[in-house]
Write a protein that holds these residues in place. Sequence first.
Motif, PDB file in Angstrom:
ATOM      1  N   LEU A 220      35.782  54.601 -39.426  1.00 27.46           N
ATOM      2  CA  LEU A 220      36.934  53.971 -40.076  1.00 27.46           C
ATOM      3  C   LEU A 220      37.010  52.485 -39.743  1.00 27.46           C
ATOM      4  O   LEU A 220      37.373  51.664 -40.582  1.00 27.46           O
ATOM      5  N   LEU A 221      36.655  52.132 -38.496  1.00 29.88           N
ATOM      6  CA  LEU A 221      36.615  50.706 -38.151  1.00 29.88           C
ATOM      7  C   LEU A 221      35.547  49.972 -38.956  1.00 29.88           C
ATOM      8  O   LEU A 221      35.753  48.830 -39.378  1.00 29.88           O
ATOM      9  N   ALA A 222      34.418  50.637 -39.172  1.00 33.17           N
ATOM     10  CA  ALA A 222      33.374  50.016 -39.995  1.00 33.17           C
ATOM     11  C   ALA A 222      33.841  49.850 -41.435  1.00 33.17           C
ATOM     12  O   ALA A 222      33.526  48.855 -42.099  1.00 33.17           O
ATOM     13  N   LEU A 223      34.605  50.832 -41.945  1.00 31.57           N
ATOM     14  CA  LEU A 223      35.154  50.690 -43.297  1.00 31.57           C
ATOM     15  C   LEU A 223      36.122  49.519 -43.396  1.00 31.57           C
ATOM     16  O   LEU A 223      36.134  48.783 -44.387  1.00 31.57           O
ATOM     17  N   LEU A 224      36.949  49.345 -42.345  1.00 32.87           N
ATOM     18  CA  LEU A 224      37.902  48.236 -42.365  1.00 32.87           C
ATOM     19  C   LEU A 224      37.207  46.889 -42.285  1.00 32.87           C
ATOM     20  O   LEU A 224      37.713  45.889 -42.797  1.00 32.87           O
ATOM     21  N   ARG A 225      36.055  46.836 -41.620  1.00 27.72           N
ATOM     22  CA  ARG A 225      35.324  45.573 -41.489  1.00 27.72           C
ATOM     23  C   ARG A 225      34.397  45.304 -42.670  1.00 27.72           C
ATOM     24  O   ARG A 225      33.847  44.215 -42.791  1.00 27.72           O
ATOM     25  N   ALA A 226      34.180  46.292 -43.537  1.00 30.04           N
ATOM     26  CA  ALA A 226      33.238  46.125 -44.651  1.00 30.04           C
ATOM     27  C   ALA A 226      33.801  45.173 -45.698  1.00 30.04           C
ATOM     28  O   ALA A 226      35.012  45.144 -45.945  1.00 30.04           O
ATOM     29  N   PRO A 227      32.945  44.376 -46.344  1.00 31.49           N
ATOM     30  CA  PRO A 227      33.430  43.482 -47.409  1.00 31.49           C
ATOM     31  C   PRO A 227      33.860  44.278 -48.626  1.00 31.49           C
ATOM     32  O   PRO A 227      33.364  45.386 -48.884  1.00 31.49           O
ATOM     33  N   PRO A 228      34.782  43.741 -49.416  1.00 31.10           N
ATOM     34  CA  PRO A 228      35.283  44.471 -50.599  1.00 31.10           C
ATOM     35  C   PRO A 228      34.206  44.855 -51.615  1.00 31.10           C
ATOM     36  O   PRO A 228      34.273  45.954 -52.176  1.00 31.10           O
ATOM     37  N   PRO A 229      33.203  44.009 -51.921  1.00 29.24           N
ATOM     38  CA  PRO A 229      32.190  44.456 -52.885  1.00 29.24           C
ATOM     39  C   PRO A 229      31.439  45.705 -52.443  1.00 29.24           C
ATOM     40  O   PRO A 229      31.101  46.559 -53.277  1.00 29.24           O
ATOM     41  N   VAL A 230      31.188  45.831 -51.149  1.00 31.44           N
ATOM     42  CA  VAL A 230      30.481  47.020 -50.652  1.00 31.44           C
ATOM     43  C   VAL A 230      31.373  48.253 -50.794  1.00 31.44           C
ATOM     44  O   VAL A 230      30.905  49.338 -51.168  1.00 31.44           O
ATOM     45  N   LEU A 231      32.658  48.101 -50.494  1.00 30.15           N
ATOM     46  CA  LEU A 231      33.594  49.229 -50.656  1.00 30.15           C
ATOM     47  C   LEU A 231      33.701  49.636 -52.128  1.00 30.15           C
ATOM     48  O   LEU A 231      33.794  50.835 -52.454  1.00 30.15           O
ATOM     49  N   LEU A 232      33.699  48.649 -53.031  1.00 29.70           N
ATOM     50  CA  LEU A 232      33.737  48.972 -54.462  1.00 29.70           C
ATOM     51  C   LEU A 232      32.479  49.732 -54.890  1.00 29.70           C
ATOM     52  O   LEU A 232      32.557  50.684 -55.681  1.00 29.70           O
ATOM     53  N   ASP A 233      31.321  49.317 -54.378  1.00 23.40           N
ATOM     54  CA  ASP A 233      30.090  50.035 -54.705  1.00 23.40           C
ATOM     55  C   ASP A 233      30.131  51.464 -54.186  1.00 23.40           C
ATOM     56  O   ASP A 233      29.669  52.397 -54.863  1.00 23.40           O
ATOM     57  N   LEU A 234      30.681  51.645 -52.986  1.00 18.42           N
ATOM     58  CA  LEU A 234      30.782  52.996 -52.422  1.00 18.42           C
ATOM     59  C   LEU A 234      31.704  53.878 -53.271  1.00 18.42           C
ATOM     60  O   LEU A 234      31.346  55.016 -53.626  1.00 18.42           O
ATOM     61  N   ALA A 235      32.879  53.368 -53.603  1.00 12.93           N
ATOM     62  CA  ALA A 235      33.820  54.157 -54.404  1.00 12.93           C
ATOM     63  C   ALA A 235      33.275  54.414 -55.807  1.00 12.93           C
ATOM     64  O   ALA A 235      33.431  55.522 -56.359  1.00 12.93           O
ATOM     65  N   SER A 236      32.619  53.429 -56.393  1.00  9.37           N
ATOM     66  CA  SER A 236      32.062  53.606 -57.730  1.00  9.37           C
ATOM     67  C   SER A 236      30.947  54.640 -57.732  1.00  9.37           C
ATOM     68  O   SER A 236      30.862  55.484 -58.643  1.00  9.37           O
ATOM     69  N   GLY A 237      30.076  54.608 -56.715  1.00 12.25           N
ATOM     70  CA  GLY A 237      28.997  55.583 -56.651  1.00 12.25           C
ATOM     71  C   GLY A 237      29.498  57.002 -56.477  1.00 12.25           C
ATOM     72  O   GLY A 237      29.004  57.936 -57.134  1.00 12.25           O
ATOM     73  N   LEU A 238      30.489  57.187 -55.609  1.00 15.15           N
ATOM     74  CA  LEU A 238      31.057  58.524 -55.419  1.00 15.15           C
ATOM     75  C   LEU A 238      31.737  59.028 -56.683  1.00 15.15           C
ATOM     76  O   LEU A 238      31.601  60.203 -57.060  1.00 15.15           O
ATOM     77  N   SER A 239      32.477  58.159 -57.356  1.00  8.11           N
ATOM     78  CA  SER A 239      33.164  58.567 -58.591  1.00  8.11           C
ATOM     79  C   SER A 239      32.172  58.911 -59.694  1.00  8.11           C
ATOM     80  O   SER A 239      32.359  59.894 -60.434  1.00  8.11           O
ATOM     81  N   ASP A 240      31.118  58.115 -59.826  1.00 12.41           N
ATOM     82  CA  ASP A 240      30.094  58.420 -60.833  1.00 12.41           C
ATOM     83  C   ASP A 240      29.426  59.762 -60.562  1.00 12.41           C
ATOM     84  O   ASP A 240      29.142  60.531 -61.499  1.00 12.41           O
ATOM     85  N   ASP A 241      29.171  60.051 -59.301  1.00 11.80           N
ATOM     86  CA  ASP A 241      28.546  61.332 -58.969  1.00 11.80           C
ATOM     87  C   ASP A 241      29.463  62.504 -59.284  1.00 11.80           C
ATOM     88  O   ASP A 241      29.012  63.547 -59.798  1.00 11.80           O
ATOM     89  N   LEU A 242      30.755  62.359 -59.008  1.00 15.66           N
ATOM     90  CA  LEU A 242      31.698  63.428 -59.345  1.00 15.66           C
ATOM     91  C   LEU A 242      31.780  63.634 -60.859  1.00 15.66           C
ATOM     92  O   LEU A 242      31.851  64.778 -61.339  1.00 15.66           O
ATOM     93  N   HIS A 243      31.749  62.516 -61.609  1.00 22.26           N
ATOM     94  CA  HIS A 243      31.767  62.638 -63.067  1.00 22.26           C
ATOM     95  C   HIS A 243      30.500  63.327 -63.577  1.00 22.26           C
ATOM     96  O   HIS A 243      30.547  64.157 -64.505  1.00 22.26           O
TER      97      HIS A 243
END
Length: 391
Positions: A220-243
């Motif tokens: 969770l600390l690593a998630l808080l320190r991650a830059p926003p573009p990387v977090l967007l890529d992570l959320a987008s990849g997970l959502s695409d896989d669920l779709h």
Amino acid sequence: MSSISFPSELHEHEHTPFYAPPAFDGSAPASGFQMNPLSAHPPRTPRPSTFGGGGGGGMGMGREEDGGVSDESEEELDEENERVRAVERGVRAHDVWREMLVTSNGRDKAFKLMQYSIRVYLLFHSKLLRGGKSPFEQELVRRLTAARSGFSFTRKMLILFNWLTPLSQITAQQAVPFSSSPSSLVAHTLPSALPTLPFPPTPTPALKPTPTPLLSHPFLLALLRAPPPVLLDLASGLSDDLHTLSKLGLIGRRAGERAGRVADWCWFFGTLVGLVENGVEMGVVGGLVREVESRAYTESLAGATQKSRPRASAQDEKELQRLRRKSYWLQVGRAKLVADLVFVVYDLLRIKRWSESVHSFAGLVSGVLSAAKLFDKHKTALVKGLVGGGV
């Protein structure tokens, strides 16, 4: 003007190739042209020595003075440029496509070109040609529609597990290089520098281990320190896989639609972030281009030409070409991002008017530009490999 010559001076002149020139005196008669020793403009080439002594044979031959740079460096640069151009001419298009199709990203771009080319053709066929009446045309439209859907689903399968890349970037972040424990706040001093106390110090009670709270978990600390573009890529990849999993029937249709909606929002914000980064990078590259052009203009005003300074001029020219090439591909990337933005805005706002036409042309433009950029990247890598391998 007469002078007295001492025997030692006469004997010394017999063994030296050079002689001291007479003093500069305007009243004295001169047998030839004499250079003023105080002049700020020496002769372009030294005069060869009039003496044939063996001690000054190397100095009396004279030398070229062309700015201190020989023609060998210019020839080496020309040979290197010609070698790279020859290798680029030898690289064929199907060789680059072969290297592209080895990677999943290259196959995705190739399938995207096929998908949206078919979509644009079907749009022209139905809107402009008014086709679809004969059995042959109906069968052709049916097959092309199935092929378009197949390419779309294949592309979704190709980008499965793309969220592993941003996840690796998040987990690979370095920990904080200092400790936040209370013992790290105490100053470390040598025992000899400690003051002597009149009474023995009271022992400090041992600290009890406290349970780790949820927010102090390393991930969770690593998630808080991650830059926003990387977090967007992570959320987008997970959502695409669920779709995609909902398309396969592994999860419910409603959950897949929600995941697709989240993926569209991530794509929208990611495109905006990409446009901002592209604008910043274009500003930096534009400043570097103006700096190199200003330096070249200043050197031209100072009288420095490509012949007098071949190494510096060639380096500036290569740097200017590299920056202009980078600026060109940044403009291509910006056009691709704009096409993606138009596409995703129509999806998010659920605009029905001209939806099919906008989606078809925006997708085709995005596919062509992204494929061209990836093609140039693989071609450059192939040329560098051939040049480095000595081919």
